[in-house]
Design a protein around this motif. Structure first.
Motif, mmCIF file in Angstrom:
data_model
loop_
_atom_site.group_PDB
_atom_site.id
_atom_site.type_symbol
_atom_site.label_atom_id
_atom_site.label_comp_id
_atom_site.label_asym_id
_atom_site.label_seq_id
_atom_site.Cartn_x
_atom_site.Cartn_y
_atom_site.Cartn_z
ATOM 1 N N GLY A 1 123.103 99.423 30.897
ATOM 2 C CA GLY A 1 123.114 100.306 29.934
ATOM 3 C C GLY A 1 122.830 101.725 30.017
ATOM 4 O O GLY A 1 122.867 102.652 29.340
ATOM 5 N N ASN A 2 122.414 102.312 31.250
ATOM 6 C CA ASN A 2 121.971 103.732 31.694
ATOM 7 C C ASN A 2 120.928 104.104 30.876
ATOM 8 O O ASN A 2 120.716 105.359 30.502
ATOM 9 C CB ASN A 2 123.552 104.262 31.614
ATOM 10 N N ILE A 3 120.092 103.269 30.594
ATOM 11 C CA ILE A 3 118.820 103.711 29.934
ATOM 12 C C ILE A 3 117.514 103.651 30.526
ATOM 13 O O ILE A 3 116.500 104.006 30.055
ATOM 14 C CB ILE A 3 118.586 103.540 28.334
ATOM 15 N N CYS A 4 117.606 102.525 31.617
ATOM 16 C CA CYS A 4 116.216 102.254 32.319
ATOM 17 C C CYS A 4 116.477 102.639 33.835
ATOM 18 O O CYS A 4 115.852 103.719 34.169
ATOM 19 C CB CYS A 4 116.089 100.961 32.349
ATOM 20 N N ARG A 5 117.036 101.840 34.534
ATOM 21 C CA ARG A 5 116.867 101.981 35.920
ATOM 22 C C ARG A 5 117.867 103.136 36.671
ATOM 23 O O ARG A 5 117.340 103.820 37.299
ATOM 24 C CB ARG A 5 117.395 100.473 36.480
ATOM 25 N N SER A 6 118.882 103.015 36.074
ATOM 26 C CA SER A 6 119.995 104.078 36.814
ATOM 27 C C SER A 6 119.659 105.502 36.410
ATOM 28 O O SER A 6 119.572 106.445 37.373
ATOM 29 C CB SER A 6 121.547 103.917 36.650
ATOM 30 N N PRO A 7 119.352 105.960 35.157
ATOM 31 C CA PRO A 7 118.864 107.232 34.863
ATOM 32 C C PRO A 7 117.433 107.536 35.757
ATOM 33 O O PRO A 7 117.234 108.799 36.008
ATOM 34 C CB PRO A 7 118.468 107.299 33.489
ATOM 35 N N ASP B 1 115.325 94.221 35.797
ATOM 36 C CA ASP B 1 115.668 95.145 34.386
ATOM 37 C C ASP B 1 114.427 94.981 33.551
ATOM 38 O O ASP B 1 114.120 94.000 33.102
ATOM 39 C CB ASP B 1 117.066 94.436 33.751
ATOM 40 N N PRO B 2 113.954 96.299 33.363
ATOM 41 C CA PRO B 2 112.623 96.065 32.501
ATOM 42 C C PRO B 2 112.943 96.354 31.115
ATOM 43 O O PRO B 2 111.935 96.113 30.234
ATOM 44 C CB PRO B 2 111.889 97.361 32.940
ATOM 45 N N TYR B 3 114.256 96.322 30.845
ATOM 46 C CA TYR B 3 114.628 96.631 29.327
ATOM 47 C C TYR B 3 114.024 95.581 28.499
ATOM 48 O O TYR B 3 114.170 94.119 28.661
ATOM 49 C CB TYR B 3 116.159 96.618 29.101
ATOM 50 N N GLY B 4 113.561 95.904 27.344
ATOM 51 C CA GLY B 4 112.863 95.034 26.166
ATOM 52 C C GLY B 4 111.474 94.387 26.732
ATOM 53 O O GLY B 4 111.084 93.614 26.006
ATOM 54 N N ARG B 5 110.925 94.940 27.893
ATOM 55 C CA ARG B 5 109.665 94.296 28.381
ATOM 56 C C ARG B 5 108.524 95.344 28.149
ATOM 57 O O ARG B 5 108.689 96.344 27.647
ATOM 58 C CB ARG B 5 109.883 93.931 29.932
ATOM 59 N N ASP B 6 107.312 94.896 28.581
ATOM 60 C CA ASP B 6 106.227 96.036 28.455
ATOM 61 C C ASP B 6 106.360 97.034 29.530
ATOM 62 O O ASP B 6 107.177 97.147 30.489
ATOM 63 C CB ASP B 6 105.063 94.960 28.362
ATOM 64 N N ALA B 7 105.280 97.843 29.242
ATOM 65 C CA ALA B 7 105.332 99.177 30.179
ATOM 66 C C ALA B 7 104.936 98.699 31.523
ATOM 67 O O ALA B 7 105.441 99.579 32.310
ATOM 68 C CB ALA B 7 104.030 100.171 29.627
ATOM 69 N N GLU B 8 104.138 97.965 31.771
ATOM 70 C CA GLU B 8 103.970 97.209 33.263
ATOM 71 C C GLU B 8 105.194 96.849 33.874
ATOM 72 O O GLU B 8 105.360 97.207 35.082
ATOM 73 C CB GLU B 8 102.917 96.175 33.275
ATOM 74 N N GLU B 9 106.163 96.590 33.411
ATOM 75 C CA GLU B 9 107.405 96.192 34.188
ATOM 76 C C GLU B 9 108.326 97.460 34.257
ATOM 77 O O GLU B 9 108.952 97.529 35.433
ATOM 78 C CB GLU B 9 108.335 95.062 33.167
ATOM 79 N N TYR B 10 108.243 98.395 33.214
ATOM 80 C CA TYR B 10 108.551 99.739 33.934
ATOM 81 C C TYR B 10 108.330 100.376 34.804
ATOM 82 O O TYR B 10 108.583 100.806 35.622
ATOM 83 C CB TYR B 10 108.640 100.445 32.389
ATOM 84 N N ARG B 11 106.726 100.359 34.964
ATOM 85 C CA ARG B 11 105.948 100.908 35.955
ATOM 86 C C ARG B 11 106.261 100.288 37.390
ATOM 87 O O ARG B 11 106.317 100.801 38.191
ATOM 88 C CB ARG B 11 104.430 100.775 35.846
ATOM 89 N N ARG B 12 106.414 98.919 37.442
ATOM 90 C CA ARG B 12 106.840 98.165 38.515
ATOM 91 C C ARG B 12 108.363 98.631 38.940
ATOM 92 O O ARG B 12 108.763 98.789 40.017
ATOM 93 C CB ARG B 12 106.975 96.787 38.338
ATOM 94 N N ALA B 13 109.234 98.715 38.056
ATOM 95 C CA ALA B 13 110.593 99.051 38.367
ATOM 96 C C ALA B 13 110.609 100.384 38.833
ATOM 97 O O ALA B 13 111.380 100.775 39.886
ATOM 98 C CB ALA B 13 111.554 98.920 37.035
ATOM 99 N N PHE B 14 109.768 101.359 38.284
ATOM 100 C CA PHE B 14 109.790 102.659 38.549
ATOM 101 C C PHE B 14 109.456 102.679 40.039
ATOM 102 O O PHE B 14 109.970 103.609 40.939
ATOM 103 C CB PHE B 14 108.629 103.651 37.862
ATOM 104 N N GLU B 15 108.220 102.099 40.428
ATOM 105 C CA GLU B 15 107.726 102.192 41.859
ATOM 106 C C GLU B 15 108.928 101.726 42.952
ATOM 107 O O GLU B 15 109.100 102.392 43.909
ATOM 108 C CB GLU B 15 106.668 101.309 42.034
ATOM 109 N N MET B 16 109.635 100.678 42.529
ATOM 110 C CA MET B 16 110.896 99.966 43.359
ATOM 111 C C MET B 16 111.759 101.225 43.458
ATOM 112 O O MET B 16 112.383 101.607 44.698
ATOM 113 C CB MET B 16 111.491 98.911 42.797
#
Length: 159
Positions: free
Chosen positions: A10-16, A125-140
Motif C-alpha cells: 500500500g506504500n505506507i509502511c515498507r516502501s516509503p 509487512d508490519p501493517y496492522g501490527r504493533d510498534a515492535e513489528e514496525y521496529r523490526r521491519a525498520f531494522e531490516m
C-alpha cells in the motif's frame, strides 16, 4: 541519473521507509543528486496518505523523517521511468514481473537481495501490527538500504 523505485502493498509502511532511508543515506554520501529514489504500492487504497504513524515513529527514532512522503500507486509507466524496481517481498516481485512481462523482468528484484546475509528474505509487512513489528521491519529495511547504497557506490552507478 540512476533511478530506483521501492514497491510494497500500500506504500505506507515498507516502501516509503526504504525511500526515506535510502534518500538520507545517498545525501549523507554526497550522492543525492545522482540517484532518484521513489516508492509506490501495488494497492491504490492509500494513495495520497502519509506513511503509517508507526512507520514514521520507527524511522524518527533513528533520525529519519518520512513525514513529507505520500503514498501512490504503481503504474505501468514506472517500468520505463525506473532503472531498478525493488519489491519488498516475493509476492511483490512476482506480481511486478508478471505485469511488466519479459521486457522489464530484469529490472525487478527482491529488495533484501542486496544484503549478503538476507538474500531471498522478505521484509515482513508490519501493517496492522504493533510498534515492535514496525521496529523490526525498520531494522531490516535500514540494513537493506545500507547494502543497496554500498552496491551502487561499488558499481559506480552513483559515482
Amino acid at each position: 541519473m540512476y533511478s530506483i523505485l521501492f514497491v510494497c502493498t500500500g506504500n505506507i509502511c515498507r516502501s516509503p521507509t526504504a525511500e526515506g532511508i535510502t534518500r538520507a543515506m545517498l545525501e549523507k554520501r554526497g550522492l543525492g543528486d545522482r540517484v532518484v529514489v521513489d516508492s509506490a504500492g501495488l494497492y491504490d487504497g492509500h494513495a495520497g496518505e502519509a506513511p503509517d504513524l508507526r512507520a514514521r515513529m520507527a524511522a524518527k527514532a533513528q533520525g529519519y523523517d518520512l513525514s513529507e512522503l505520500r503514498a501512490r500507486a504503481f503504474t505501468d509507466r514506472d517500468f520505463e521511468a525506473f532503472d531498478l524496481i525493488l519489491g519488498m517481498d516475493r509476492g511483490h516481485v512476482h506480481d511486478l514481473r508478471i505485469r511488466g512481462g519479459q521486457a522489464h523482468r530484469d529490472r525487478v528484484r527482491l529488495f533484501l537481495d542486496y544484503t549478503p546475509d538476507m538474500k531471498g528474505v522478505a521484509v515482513p509487512d508490519p501493517y496492522g501490527r504493533d510498534a515492535e513489528e514496525y521496529r523490526r521491519a525498520f531494522e531490516m529495511i535500514e540494513t537493506g538500504c545500507a547494502a543497496l547504497v554500498d552496491a551502487l557506490v561499488a558499481a559506480e552507478v552513483a559515482g
